[in-house]
Design an enzyme around this catalytic site. Structure first.
Site, short mmCIF file in Angstrom:
data_model
loop_
_atom_site.label_atom_id
_atom_site.label_comp_id
_atom_site.label_asym_id
_atom_site.label_seq_id
_atom_site.Cartn_x
_atom_site.Cartn_y
_atom_site.Cartn_z
N HIS A 74 0.83 -1.21 0.00
CA HIS A 74 0.00 0.00 0.00
C HIS A 74 0.87 1.26 0.00
O HIS A 74 1.95 1.27 0.55
CB HIS A 74 -0.92 0.01 1.23
CG HIS A 74 -2.11 -0.88 1.07
ND1 HIS A 74 -2.85 -1.36 2.12
CD2 HIS A 74 -2.71 -1.37 -0.06
CE1 HIS A 74 -3.84 -2.11 1.67
NE2 HIS A 74 -3.77 -2.13 0.35
N HIS A 77 2.79 2.64 2.81
CA HIS A 77 3.94 1.85 3.26
C HIS A 77 5.08 1.83 2.25
O HIS A 77 6.24 1.68 2.62
CB HIS A 77 3.49 0.42 3.60
CG HIS A 77 2.49 0.41 4.72
ND1 HIS A 77 2.82 0.09 6.00
CD2 HIS A 77 1.18 0.77 4.75
CE1 HIS A 77 1.75 0.22 6.78
NE2 HIS A 77 0.74 0.65 6.04
N ASP A 162 -0.23 -3.17 9.18
CA ASP A 162 -1.65 -3.39 8.88
C ASP A 162 -1.99 -4.89 8.85
O ASP A 162 -1.29 -5.67 8.23
CB ASP A 162 -2.00 -2.80 7.51
CG ASP A 162 -1.75 -1.30 7.47
OD1 ASP A 162 -1.44 -0.72 8.53
OD2 ASP A 162 -1.85 -0.71 6.38
N ASP A 194 -0.92 -2.11 14.64
CA ASP A 194 -1.83 -1.24 13.90
C ASP A 194 -3.03 -0.80 14.74
O ASP A 194 -3.79 -1.63 15.22
CB ASP A 194 -2.29 -2.01 12.66
CG ASP A 194 -3.36 -1.30 11.85
OD1 ASP A 194 -3.51 -0.07 12.00
OD2 ASP A 194 -4.04 -1.98 11.05
N HIS A 367 -8.40 -3.51 8.23
CA HIS A 367 -7.70 -3.37 9.51
C HIS A 367 -8.48 -4.04 10.64
O HIS A 367 -9.71 -4.06 10.65
CB HIS A 367 -7.51 -1.88 9.85
CG HIS A 367 -6.72 -1.14 8.84
ND1 HIS A 367 -5.36 -0.98 8.93
CD2 HIS A 367 -7.08 -0.53 7.69
CE1 HIS A 367 -4.91 -0.29 7.89
NE2 HIS A 367 -5.95 0.00 7.12
N ASP A 442 5.52 18.48 -4.02
CA ASP A 442 4.67 19.29 -4.88
C ASP A 442 5.28 19.20 -6.27
O ASP A 442 6.26 19.85 -6.55
CB ASP A 442 4.71 20.72 -4.33
CG ASP A 442 4.01 21.71 -5.23
OD1 ASP A 442 3.48 21.30 -6.28
OD2 ASP A 442 4.01 22.90 -4.89
ZN LIG Z 1 -1.34 1.27 6.26
ZN LIG Z 2 -2.28 -1.28 4.24
#
Ligand SMILES: [Zn+2]
Ligand SMILES: [Zn+2]
Length: 547
Positions: A74, A77, A162, A194, A367, A442
């Protein structure tokens, strides 16, 4: 006691916020990094693409970093990996799918050559300096996620990024309870885990519940089905593909990140879609709407995403049409509720039927909820506990749960980014504070935007701008022609017609009255005049050129 006996735990991201997870473990001269995530900007961070952790602490220690271990694919991460690699060229360790996603990300930015990537399977262990890292499988909303058992000279750490305890996950691969029990048997000195859902009672529902909900949608949809989710929610992509097969629809992906991720996950065997089900987007757009499902990104209503553009009627390849069914298969990230809600309303206005998680179970969290968090604590039986991944309120709640299952209060530390924690002789102590704030990205510029700039952008956006350009004679100081005024985001055309002549007159009086600190005088006179007339305060700028 020598200084070397301490394990230092340095949270650089994800503690006190949702996103940009990054934790550093330091023992003696060895440093281990776990995760390098990004966070998406909040509504008031204008013009910011994303935020990366402040890892200044590591800059003069790059040669001491023995490895970067990534728990799953993800963005919160892996998203900052290329920025970290710029300064810290340490080897990266990840499971096959996570590695594939990192590879694609680095390749997109033409920096793949710089990285040393290593594949580690769940169940394997690696020795990185003094750290022995054991990777074990955990369920989440993306396949191939891991938790870590980290053996250090200061004790055994369990780093639970997670996770959820899903007994019927999409990929049929539940969390490795046996490994957790085995680590527990050895005696865990510290658990970090988490906290995202620590305010949610009960158990997080299994990913399985989404199948029937999707079936309902697919059975009822009179035309095209457009499903939006995160590109990295690979498990969700699998479920949509399965539903497409069951309901004899062809599936097409829209958007680069979705197309790329699906390709990688299929190649590595983490996503199973029959060849005949997948069609290119162009083909799908020309087919019978009842035979098509499209999957895209933008479930957060971001204006630049496909859903954002569809809702605004500005998408290039295709438009929403009456009869379309749009499914937002995700939950708004805190702060995005407004833009999601706006996108839903706009799409309804365009005649589409919109299904979102408040009205149908088309999304479940990845989660763990409270009961799972307590189960983890009971299973691991850690001597000490630090809640990670969450805003302060979620960290505090998680700490409370740990107390409830018997972790002594004095063995729990709730800390935010930048607060160093030391583990020594089995006990936690607070160390020093280091910077743990935001680094804004940015476009191509990184970290050059400070909070002052952000406040200015906010003010510009909120109150508009009023520019006065004056040409004066350099000898006499008298005006050459009328003042030019440009204003944006402040006056309606009617107000401008009414007020601008008056403003011009006042400026001419000031300049021709001989005040030669004219810029300042004019700015304050104009500000107070505008405020009296409109009760609003734009940003006023005066430029003066002498000829
Ligand atoms: Zn996460
Ligand atoms: Zn995740």
């Amino acid at each position: 006691m020598s200084k070397n006996k301490k394990l230092r735990i340095i949270p650089l991201g994800g503690l006190g916020e949702v996103g940009k997870n990054m934790t550093v473990y330091e023992y003696g001269k060895d440093i281990l990094i776990v995760d390098t995530g990004i966070m998406f900007p909040e509504n008031d961070m204008l013009g910011i693409d994303y935020i990366i952790p402040d890892f200044n602490y590591l800059l003069n220690k790059a040669d001491r970093v023995v490895g970067i271990v990534i728990t799953h694919g993800h963005e919160d991460h892996i998203g900052a990996i290329r920025h970290v690699l710029d300064d810290i060229p340490a080897p990266i360790y990840a499971t096959p799918l996570t590695r594939g996603l990192i590879e694609a990300k680095l390749a997109r930015n033409n920096v793949l050559g710089k990285a040393s990537l290593n594949t580690v399977e769940a169940g394997q262990s690696i020795q990185l300096g003094v750290f022995k890292v054991e990777l074990f499988h955990v369920c989440h909303s993306i396949p191939d996620a891991v938790g870590l058992g980290i053996t250090t000279p200061a004790g055994l750490i369990v780093h639970m990024s997670d996770y959820k305890f899903d007994h019927t996950p999409v990929d049929g691969w539940p969390t490795d309870f046996a490994k957790l029990a085995e680590l527990s048997k050895r005696g865990v000195d510290l658990l970090l885990s988490d906290s995202t859902n620590s305010e949610r009672p009960g158990w997080t529902p299994s990913e399985m519940v989404i199948g029937p909900a999707l079936d309902d949608v697919f059975a009822a949809a009179p035309g095209r089905i457009i499903i939006a989710s995160f590109a990295s929610l690979i498990s969700r992509i699998q479920q949509v593909a399965d539903a497409s097969v069951r309901h004899e629809r062809k599936l097409a992906f829209a958007g680069t990140s979705m197309v790329d991720n699906a390709k990688i996950a299929r190649k590595l065997g983490y996503l199973e879609i029959p060849e005949e089900t997948l069609v290119p987007l162009e083909q799908a757009l020309n087919m019978d709407p009842k035979r098509v499902a499209l999957m895209c990104t933008g479930s957060q209503g971001e204006p630049s995403s496909i859903i954002g553009r569809l809702s605004a009627g500005t998408n290039r390849q295709f438009d929403l049409k009456p009869g379309d069914t749009v499914v937002l298969s995700s939950h708004p990230i805190p702060g995005n509720e407004e833009s999601v809600s706006r996108a839903i309303n706009r799409m309804l206005r365009r005649g589409a039927n919109v299904i979102y998680d408040a009205i149908a179970p088309i999304h479940v969290s990845g989660h763990a909820s409270q009961e799972e968090q307590k189960l983890l604590l009971n299973l691991v039986k850690p001597k000490n506990f630090i809640p990670i991944h969450g805003e302060l309120r979620q960290l505090k709640r998680h700490a409370y749960l740990a107390q409830q299952v018997g972790v002594p209060d004095e063995n729990i530390l709730v800390v935010e980014n930048g607060q160093v924690v030391e583990l020594e002789d089995g006990k936690l102590h607070l160390g020093e504070r280091i910077p743990g704030g935001y680094v804004f990205v940015d476009g191509q510029s990184i970290g050059d935007i400070d909070h002052g700039v952000m406040r200015e952008r906010e003010k510009l956006a909120r109150s508009g701008i009023f520019l006065i350009d004056l040409n004066v004679d350099k000898y006499s100081g008298r005006l050459l022609g009328e003042p030019e005024i440009i204003t944006r985001g402040f006056l309606s055309p009617d107000e401008a017609n009414e007020l601008l002549p008056e403003v011009r007159g006042r400026i001419m009086d000031i300049v021709n009255g001989g005040g030669l600190d004219a810029e300042k005088d004019i700015a304050s006179a104009v500000k107070s005049f505008l405020y009296n007339e409109t009760k609003r305060r734009p940003m006023v700028f005066v430029t003066l050129s002498k000829a």
